[in-house]
Design a protein around this motif. Sequence first.
Motif, PDB file in Angstrom:
ATOM      1  N   PRO A   1      32.429   7.517   2.408  1.00 31.30           N
ATOM      2  CA  PRO A   1      32.691   6.823   3.678  1.00 31.30           C
ATOM      3  C   PRO A   1      32.120   7.552   4.897  1.00 31.30           C
ATOM      4  N   VAL A   2      32.156   8.881   4.879  1.00 26.36           N
ATOM      5  CA  VAL A   2      31.630   9.618   6.038  1.00 26.36           C
ATOM      6  C   VAL A   2      30.137   9.352   6.215  1.00 26.36           C
TER       7      VAL A   2
ATOM      8  N   LEU B   1      29.508   5.736   7.303  1.00 28.27           N
ATOM      9  CA  LEU B   1      29.821   5.453   8.698  1.00 28.27           C
ATOM     10  C   LEU B   1      28.754   5.978   9.636  1.00 28.27           C
ATOM     11  N   ARG B   2      28.117   7.078   9.226  1.00 28.52           N
ATOM     12  CA  ARG B   2      27.112   7.660  10.093  1.00 28.52           C
ATOM     13  C   ARG B   2      25.851   6.795  10.149  1.00 28.52           C
TER      14      ARG B   2
END
Lengths: 409, 238
Positions: free
Chosen positions: A402-403, A406-407
């Motif tokens: 997810p990180v 999201l970026r």
Amino acid sequence: MTLWQEIKEGTVISFAALRANKLRSGLTTLGIVIGIVTVTLMATAIQGLNGAFRKSISSMGSDTLFIKRFSWFNDSREAWLKSYRRPLITLDQIEALSRQATLIKAITPFSGCRLPVTYKNRTSRSVSVLGCNEQFVNIGGNTIAEGRFFNAAEANGGRPICTIGSGVATNLFPNISPLGKKIRVGGTTVEIVGIMAQQGNFLGAFSLDNQVIVPMRYYTLAFQHDADYEIQIRVASMEHIEDSKEEIRGILRKLRHVPPSVEDNFAINQQEMFIATFNRVGGIIASAGLFITGLSLFVGGIGIMNIMFVSVAERTKEIGIRKAIGAKRRTILMQFLTEAAGICLFAGLLGLAIAFPVTLVISQFLPATLSLPIVGLAVGVSLLTGIVSGFLPAWRAARMNPVDALRND
Amino acid sequence: MALLQLTKISRRYVMGSETIHALREIDVSIERGEYVAIMGPSGSGKSTLMNLLGCLDTPSSGEFHLNGSDVSRMDDNQLAELRNREIGFVFQSFHLLPRSDALHNVELPLIYSGMPPARRRQRALEVLDHVGLGDRVHHKPNEMSGGQRQRVAIARALVNNPSILLADEPTGNLDSRTGDEIMVLFEELWRKGNTIILVTHEEVVARHARRIIRLHDGLIASDEPSLGVSALHAVGKS
Ligand SMILES: Nc1ncnc2c1ncn2[C@@H]1O[C@H](COP(=O)(O)OP(=O)(O)OP(=O)(O)O)[C@@H](O)[C@H]1O
Ligand SMILES: [Mg+2]
């Protein structure tokens, strides 16, 4: 979230995604559309052929044996030529067989030729004129619709009487009852005593109702002296059909003086052989169809996989957002699988819409209709293609971090 | 035990032969009901810490307990469930679903928690109303102003009644007036008992919090109560 909720939500999401990419999704579906059209048409054609075949073959009766010099199906030209040299089957042999055989219910000699048939000013140019005895009506699908069949005395007596097929009845007697009327059959005059029940046609090729049936004795006197007779037998019971065949074989070998260890000089045919041959041919057609279908679905599936990879890449951030607020791997997986399945389902329905008018054209030649099971098959195949080809992209989406997602911008 | 308990937490990024130490064995403990600002220069590890606190990421080493459960040993799906239940995110660039209207964006966490449609709709409307967007529920993100978008994001973060509200530069993309409005909303939420952790590099924003943790190069440089705040509120109340 339950699986059902996931599919429901996935459907909503994929609808929005598909609407946003109409052209792209449309183009990708082409391969699947072609695949589904082929599936549908193949299945319809095979089902139609099957249906036509079973309908035609049922008139033969599964408990009927057809004994001839030839086998219906020969493996080679040599086999044909060899069976041509076999001695004819004579009425005496049939008579003797009839006396000796115990495991049979009915037996009749059978022969036929094609002749013109006339009543007053109406003529049917080419009608099957068949000779047989009174037991013919107890064999296979032969039943009387009106009047009567001839009896044993008449069969041996040689009086010029006949029963006619329903086709002849409608052709020559459009307005009046044929019973008791006299028709001219190839230069002789015969009185009609009965009309056979309608049997339809054989594989759509020729009518089984275009016939005139006369007593065997009269047939030999009037039309053909030393015919190549066929024997039609109804066995005593379907369960013991093999015993019946063995008994008949033994008797005929003796009657036709076949020495031991020499092969039969006659052949016992039955409906089953037809079915076996048909199934073999049908199987070949089906596997060819399967191959073509599989190929186009494979190509279509690759297209779907490709577009799904693009879709996943484009929506990386969306995946990140969804995961951040609690979507599990399975939820994301289901979302993209549903989308892939949705595209393919759409393609499948489009394929059906194209195939439908084509089946209407086919149905001019074969009793083929786009049946519910075929529609089900097409829908199932398209969904399956979607799920299979969408799996890899969906799996990639589901496993995204997810990180990182999201970026992504 | 504290709501959030970080013990000797490290986060390393391996880039080829190089290892970047974004966080170096830091200890942090945050109680329920706190209002914490995380500050520090660019690259000091603020977002990295935020991602760990938000269970979006797991530490390379160290222990992280959230509400008593050990997060560092959870798998992907357990983390997703935890995020859904315990954490509300507010991002600098809002991170709303562009094709969905405000209502659906806010409903999303409830969809993932499996709430039946009628109830989640009612709840989402309630929260949207609460953040002052009762009349914008069917607007899509691109039909709303930045401040309104951030309110939608806040509504989405609150809708599941999470233990913690995490905000990474929530005012970073807003003009100062709209930013102030958002901070007033945060203040109000905190007063109602929400635990708030926000990342910012603006002193004025950080001053709203009651405690400021300053990071420097992956280490905690300072961790102290925000003096300016009490003063600010003493003024505000009188
Ligand atoms: N996915 C990653 N891969 C490699 N290095 C990373 C990754 N994410 C962060 N880093 C590095 O870790 C360090 C801390 O990054 P982080 O994003 O936490 O900083 P930050 O304090 O949020 O900075 P900013 O104020 O600019 O947002 C930086 O040196 C950054 O380059
Ligand atoms: Mg950052």
